[in-house]
Design an enzyme around this catalytic site. Sequence first.
Site, PDB file in Angstrom:
ATOM      1  N   THR A  61       3.454  -1.824   6.626  1.00  0.00           N
ATOM      2  CA  THR A  61       4.257  -0.643   6.279  1.00  0.00           C
ATOM      3  C   THR A  61       5.403  -0.455   7.261  1.00  0.00           C
ATOM      4  OG1 THR A  61       4.169   1.782   6.114  1.00  0.00           O
ATOM      5  CG2 THR A  61       2.617   0.766   7.618  1.00  0.00           C
ATOM      6  N   GLU A 100      16.155   5.051  10.673  1.00  0.00           N
ATOM      7  CA  GLU A 100      17.187   4.387   9.879  1.00  0.00           C
ATOM      8  C   GLU A 100      17.662   5.304   8.747  1.00  0.00           C
ATOM      9  OE1 GLU A 100      14.259   3.223  10.836  1.00  0.00           O
ATOM     10  OE2 GLU A 100      14.547   1.261  11.747  1.00  0.00           O
ATOM     11  N   GLY A 111      12.231   3.488   6.825  1.00  0.00           N
ATOM     12  CA  GLY A 111      12.187   3.831   8.250  1.00  0.00           C
ATOM     13  C   GLY A 111      12.867   5.159   8.486  1.00  0.00           C
ATOM     14  N   ASP A 146       2.965   4.235   2.336  1.00  0.00           N
ATOM     15  CA  ASP A 146       3.707   5.332   1.695  1.00  0.00           C
ATOM     16  C   ASP A 146       3.974   5.028   0.230  1.00  0.00           C
ATOM     17  OD1 ASP A 146       4.083   7.080   3.978  1.00  0.00           O
ATOM     18  OD2 ASP A 146       5.271   5.429   4.787  1.00  0.00           O
ATOM     19  N   ASP A 201       0.587  -1.674   1.347  1.00  0.00           N
ATOM     20  CA  ASP A 201       1.621  -0.749   1.799  1.00  0.00           C
ATOM     21  C   ASP A 201       0.951   0.631   1.927  1.00  0.00           C
ATOM     22  OD1 ASP A 201       4.182   0.576   2.147  1.00  0.00           O
ATOM     23  OD2 ASP A 201       4.021   1.177   0.038  1.00  0.00           O
ATOM     24  N   ASP A 206       4.620  -0.067  -3.991  1.00  0.00           N
ATOM     25  CA  ASP A 206       5.028   0.973  -4.950  1.00  0.00           C
ATOM     26  C   ASP A 206       6.530   1.000  -5.185  1.00  0.00           C
ATOM     27  OD1 ASP A 206       5.454   2.037  -2.215  1.00  0.00           O
ATOM     28  OD2 ASP A 206       6.176   3.780  -3.322  1.00  0.00           O
TER      29      ASP A 206
HETATM   30  C1  XBP Z   1       8.018   3.889   3.829  1.00  0.00           C
HETATM   31  C2  XBP Z   1       9.151   4.524   4.480  1.00  0.00           C
HETATM   32  C3  XBP Z   1       8.954   5.284   5.714  1.00  0.00           C
HETATM   33  C4  XBP Z   1       8.662   6.733   5.628  1.00  0.00           C
HETATM   34  C5  XBP Z   1       8.928   7.393   6.960  1.00  0.00           C
HETATM   35  O1  XBP Z   1       8.431   2.673   3.200  1.00  0.00           O
HETATM   36  O2  XBP Z   1      10.261   4.363   4.062  1.00  0.00           O
HETATM   37  O3  XBP Z   1      10.141   5.180   6.379  1.00  0.00           O
HETATM   38  O4  XBP Z   1       9.467   7.340   4.649  1.00  0.00           O
HETATM   39  O5  XBP Z   1       8.256   6.801   8.000  1.00  0.00           O
HETATM   40  P1  XBP Z   1       7.354   1.614   2.718  1.00  0.00           P
HETATM   41  P2  XBP Z   1       8.800   6.965   9.523  1.00  0.00           P
HETATM   42  O6  XBP Z   1       6.321   2.359   1.911  1.00  0.00           O
HETATM   43  O7  XBP Z   1       8.117   0.653   1.850  1.00  0.00           O
HETATM   44  O8  XBP Z   1       6.744   0.938   3.909  1.00  0.00           O
HETATM   45  O9  XBP Z   1       9.550   8.234   9.608  1.00  0.00           O
HETATM   46  O10 XBP Z   1       7.555   6.966  10.376  1.00  0.00           O
HETATM   47  O11 XBP Z   1       9.679   5.771   9.816  1.00  0.00           O
HETATM   48 MG    MG Z   2       5.859   2.278  -0.157  1.00  0.00          MG
END
Ligand code: XBP
Ligand code: MG
Length: 255
Positions: free
Chosen positions: A125, A58, A55, A14, A12, A186
Amino acid sequence: MGKTMLKALIFDVDGTLADTEKDGHRVAFNAAFKEAGLDWEWSVELYDKLLAVTGGKERMKHYLDNFNTEYQRPDNLQEMIVELHKSKTRHYTELLSKGAIPLRPGVERLMNEARDAGLRLAIATTTTPENVTALLEHTLGKASIDWFEVIAAGDIVPAKKPAPDIYDYALKEMKLDAADCLAFEDSENGIKSSHGAELKTIITVNGYTTSHDFTGAAIVLDNMGEPDQPFNVIAGDAHGQTYVNLDLLKRLHSA
Ligand code: XBP
Ligand code: MG
């Protein structure tokens, strides 16, 4: 699962590779809102609640539906969200280009160890592909983008985490069985997604995810650790190790 060989690691981004949410994504959303003349402001506390939905597009919809119901929506709301999100991505990648967000402890070392050992690497991700390449470029260098056989990201699958689709997509692209891989996550939405794809999952928590439910994780750590900077084990058996290395990964994979 005991007899399969560990062949690949799927990461992953983020929260796992870097602490991007509070000082990265959140700040970029706020900059995009301001630039568009909106008075929306996502505080650190509110963002914790907004993270329930993965997202960026979203998440904005979730905000309007649940935390800003007063807002008079224009007819072209979906278009507006798409434009705001483009602006947010611009602000976010600009932040990264200034080196605002470093990788978390142990991430670079582990990737190098894995590459040296011939393990295959991938990314799964919900974030926008540009965000992934910007993070890699400004931390590990441009060449690191090619370390990853697959960068599965963003709208490439319609159902984002906690749905397993993004991990299923990465596995399919690599022609690998889930049993041959380990996932790194995470968050609760992240582990729901990786477990949905039947991947054993290693968790490194961060400020926003310490209270999440990680039932079934291979191990839960505060970070991946370094030889001179041991991790703290939150749940599970570290098999005597003090940082995430290939020995530990093999033990967790075959456990
Ligand atoms: C990561 C997210 C992403 C970012 C924003 O989740 O939730 O939506 O916060 O990215 P994970 P975008 O680590 O579970 O993949 O604005 O580009 O969508
Ligand atoms: Mg994450």
